[in-house]
Write a protein that holds these residues in place. Sequence first.
Motif, mmCIF file in Angstrom:
data_model
loop_
_atom_site.group_PDB
_atom_site.id
_atom_site.type_symbol
_atom_site.label_atom_id
_atom_site.label_comp_id
_atom_site.label_asym_id
_atom_site.label_seq_id
_atom_site.Cartn_x
_atom_site.Cartn_y
_atom_site.Cartn_z
ATOM 1 N N SER A 64 37.222 82.023 -39.774
ATOM 2 C CA SER A 64 38.650 82.328 -39.946
ATOM 3 C C SER A 64 39.346 83.136 -39.956
ATOM 4 O O SER A 64 40.448 83.652 -39.639
ATOM 5 N N PHE A 65 38.795 83.947 -39.660
ATOM 6 C CA PHE A 65 39.213 85.456 -39.407
ATOM 7 C C PHE A 65 39.110 86.212 -37.924
ATOM 8 O O PHE A 65 38.632 86.261 -37.529
ATOM 9 N N ASN A 66 40.336 86.182 -37.563
ATOM 10 C CA ASN A 66 40.587 86.559 -35.658
ATOM 11 C C ASN A 66 41.041 87.550 -35.846
ATOM 12 O O ASN A 66 42.302 88.230 -36.661
ATOM 13 N N MET A 67 40.358 88.837 -35.029
ATOM 14 C CA MET A 67 41.759 89.398 -34.362
ATOM 15 C C MET A 67 42.219 89.776 -33.167
ATOM 16 O O MET A 67 41.141 89.292 -31.967
ATOM 17 N N GLU A 147 31.518 97.057 -47.902
ATOM 18 C CA GLU A 147 32.223 98.397 -47.555
ATOM 19 C C GLU A 147 33.160 97.536 -46.221
ATOM 20 O O GLU A 147 33.944 98.159 -45.916
ATOM 21 N N ILE A 148 32.275 96.651 -45.706
ATOM 22 C CA ILE A 148 32.823 95.687 -44.683
ATOM 23 C C ILE A 148 34.450 95.202 -45.282
ATOM 24 O O ILE A 148 35.454 94.979 -44.257
ATOM 25 N N THR A 149 34.171 95.064 -46.380
ATOM 26 C CA THR A 149 36.017 94.157 -47.085
ATOM 27 C C THR A 149 36.897 95.453 -46.739
ATOM 28 O O THR A 149 38.004 94.697 -46.912
ATOM 29 N N MET A 150 36.023 96.769 -47.179
ATOM 30 C CA MET A 150 37.496 97.496 -47.082
ATOM 31 C C MET A 150 37.423 97.789 -45.880
ATOM 32 O O MET A 150 38.994 98.084 -45.796
ATOM 33 N N LYS A 151 36.749 97.410 -45.196
ATOM 34 C CA LYS A 151 36.924 98.463 -43.737
ATOM 35 C C LYS A 151 38.249 97.260 -42.817
ATOM 36 O O LYS A 151 39.259 97.855 -42.243
ATOM 37 N N TYR A 152 38.544 95.791 -43.380
ATOM 38 C CA TYR A 152 38.964 94.762 -42.964
ATOM 39 C C TYR A 152 39.778 94.618 -43.332
ATOM 40 O O TYR A 152 40.757 94.218 -43.286
ATOM 41 N N ALA A 153 40.448 95.055 -44.445
ATOM 42 C CA ALA A 153 40.943 94.815 -45.736
ATOM 43 C C ALA A 153 42.618 95.174 -45.124
ATOM 44 O O ALA A 153 43.591 94.668 -45.164
ATOM 45 N N PRO A 154 42.325 96.238 -44.479
ATOM 46 C CA PRO A 154 44.041 96.328 -43.729
ATOM 47 C C PRO A 154 44.988 95.218 -42.930
ATOM 48 O O PRO A 154 46.164 95.331 -42.682
ATOM 49 N N VAL A 156 43.594 91.933 -43.104
ATOM 50 C CA VAL A 156 43.731 90.290 -43.202
ATOM 51 C C VAL A 156 45.325 90.383 -44.244
ATOM 52 O O VAL A 156 45.723 91.491 -45.122
ATOM 53 N N LYS A 157 45.783 89.440 -43.783
ATOM 54 C CA LYS A 157 46.919 88.934 -44.324
ATOM 55 C C LYS A 157 46.893 88.678 -45.017
ATOM 56 O O LYS A 157 46.342 87.524 -45.401
ATOM 57 N N GLU A 158 47.978 88.741 -46.498
ATOM 58 C CA GLU A 158 47.428 88.504 -48.183
ATOM 59 C C GLU A 158 47.844 86.359 -47.799
ATOM 60 O O GLU A 158 48.763 86.307 -47.287
ATOM 61 N N LYS A 159 47.677 85.775 -48.071
ATOM 62 C CA LYS A 159 47.930 84.246 -47.896
ATOM 63 C C LYS A 159 48.317 83.829 -49.008
ATOM 64 O O LYS A 159 48.151 83.692 -50.258
ATOM 65 N N SER A 160 50.018 83.754 -48.825
ATOM 66 C CA SER A 160 50.599 83.152 -49.905
ATOM 67 C C SER A 160 50.767 81.732 -49.947
ATOM 68 O O SER A 160 51.690 81.216 -50.682
ATOM 69 N N GLY A 161 50.205 80.986 -48.727
ATOM 70 C CA GLY A 161 50.445 79.500 -48.461
ATOM 71 C C GLY A 161 49.759 78.600 -48.428
ATOM 72 O O GLY A 161 48.613 79.629 -47.392
ATOM 73 N N LEU A 162 49.805 78.290 -47.924
ATOM 74 C CA LEU A 162 48.712 76.574 -47.329
ATOM 75 C C LEU A 162 49.277 76.941 -45.379
ATOM 76 O O LEU A 162 50.283 76.761 -44.841
ATOM 77 N N ARG A 163 48.797 76.183 -44.707
ATOM 78 C CA ARG A 163 48.795 75.952 -43.373
ATOM 79 C C ARG A 163 48.234 74.859 -42.992
ATOM 80 O O ARG A 163 47.564 74.493 -42.798
ATOM 81 N N ILE A 164 49.837 73.959 -42.743
ATOM 82 C CA ILE A 164 49.404 73.266 -42.159
ATOM 83 C C ILE A 164 50.330 73.106 -40.423
ATOM 84 O O ILE A 164 50.993 73.334 -40.475
#
Length: 456
Positions: A64-67, A147-154, A156-164
């Motif tokens: 689900s995570f794309n760059m 460390e991976i979580t920290m590296k990719y944190a910038p 990752v868009k914060e998910k505020s809602g569902l994707r429908i």
Amino acid sequence: MKDLSIIGSEEWCVFKEMGIPAIKARVDSGARTSSIQATNAKVFTKGVQEWVKFEVNPLQDNRSFNMLCEARLVDRRTVKSSSGIAEERLVIKTPVTMGNVTFDIELTLANRDTMEFRMLLGREALNDRYMVNPAETYYLGDISDEEITMKYAPYVKEKSGLRIALLASNPNLYSNKRIMEAAEARGHEIVFLNVEHSYMKLDANSPEIRYRGGNILKAYDAIIPRIKPAVTFYGCALIRQFDTLGVYCQNSAEAITQSRDKLFASQLFSRNDIHIPITGFAKSPMDTKDLIRMVNGAPLIIKLLESTQGKGVVLAETNKAAESVINAFKSVQTNILVQEFIKEANGQDIRCFVVDGKVVASIQRQAEKGEFRANIHQGGKASIIKITPEEKKLALKASKVLNLAVAGVDIIRSNKGPLLLEVNSSPGLEGIENATGKDIANIMIMAIERKLKFRN
């Protein structure tokens, strides 16, 4: 032989120019060229050079995570996959950093969704640089999950809602526009997907749904199907594919298919003690006269098996007219139902809108003068009505029998009590919202939130 650095069978790679902070690579000296997982590749021109844009899923077990990346295109090569299948791949050239060393590397863009590693490091990258100790991993340094979580944190868009996704045919219909407005108002991301612009890949390892132009449709939380009758078969195939991919579909393909087949639906209703007008079905023209008698004679209703919104429904006022219409339909191999006409209803019926086992709104529909069907799409008038407990029970039972989470249930009042006319799996919102003042579209979106345990 000059001194070579030792690496393990797995190592971390960094691609600063492409913006990839870390990606785990499988070291494979048996492969000539290195490759990286990439989808939706599109070649474009920058100056006088060819470049390519593509999406990378750099994290293991996270599709689900794309760059979005881009790099200079240097070649197109025919490469044999591990299964022996030859395919043409785009080749890019970009700097890679391993440990403290940075050098240029050629990478083929490949779909590695089914592979354990998102990147493969081939022998062209190893030559004159590294020796491989296959018994060890991460000689050049390991990176922890934190460390991976920290590296990719910038990234990752914060998910505020569902994707429908709204799966339908016409984005300009009132119902479709209202559903999209309601989803956006509740903070969700919603996109319109045209049924006929979508297509699918059937594969045990990597099933897909793609959209016109080759874009892969993924990472949806829910699908709202609004399938028109003309594309029922294909639309339901798409819904099954979304279900295979783990996406919640508000109405299932099976439920929609059952509701559209009026003969099968009528048989289910009869089996479950749901009262409907007396209905007949026959194949041979030899049985037409008895078929008419069976439903108490004319006037009677003749329905196409997959009619909707009042289309494909005919009133035959005399036995002779009924016989002519029925035989005409049979002569062109069209399946129809013959149904008794409820005269005492006076052109009125009731539409109950059911969402997740609750009647959320009800209206009475009055047919236009001279018409026998109280359908709003054909000029009928709608007004708010309070239904009886018996009518409510009938509406809920009918939608439950067909397993529809969202349904428009049509009921007619007769001297025998309330009778079920039909159940619509893509009920319109305009008439019932205008007549009742209720935000039905919002109720539908809230039902999805409850199903997915989303807290807004």
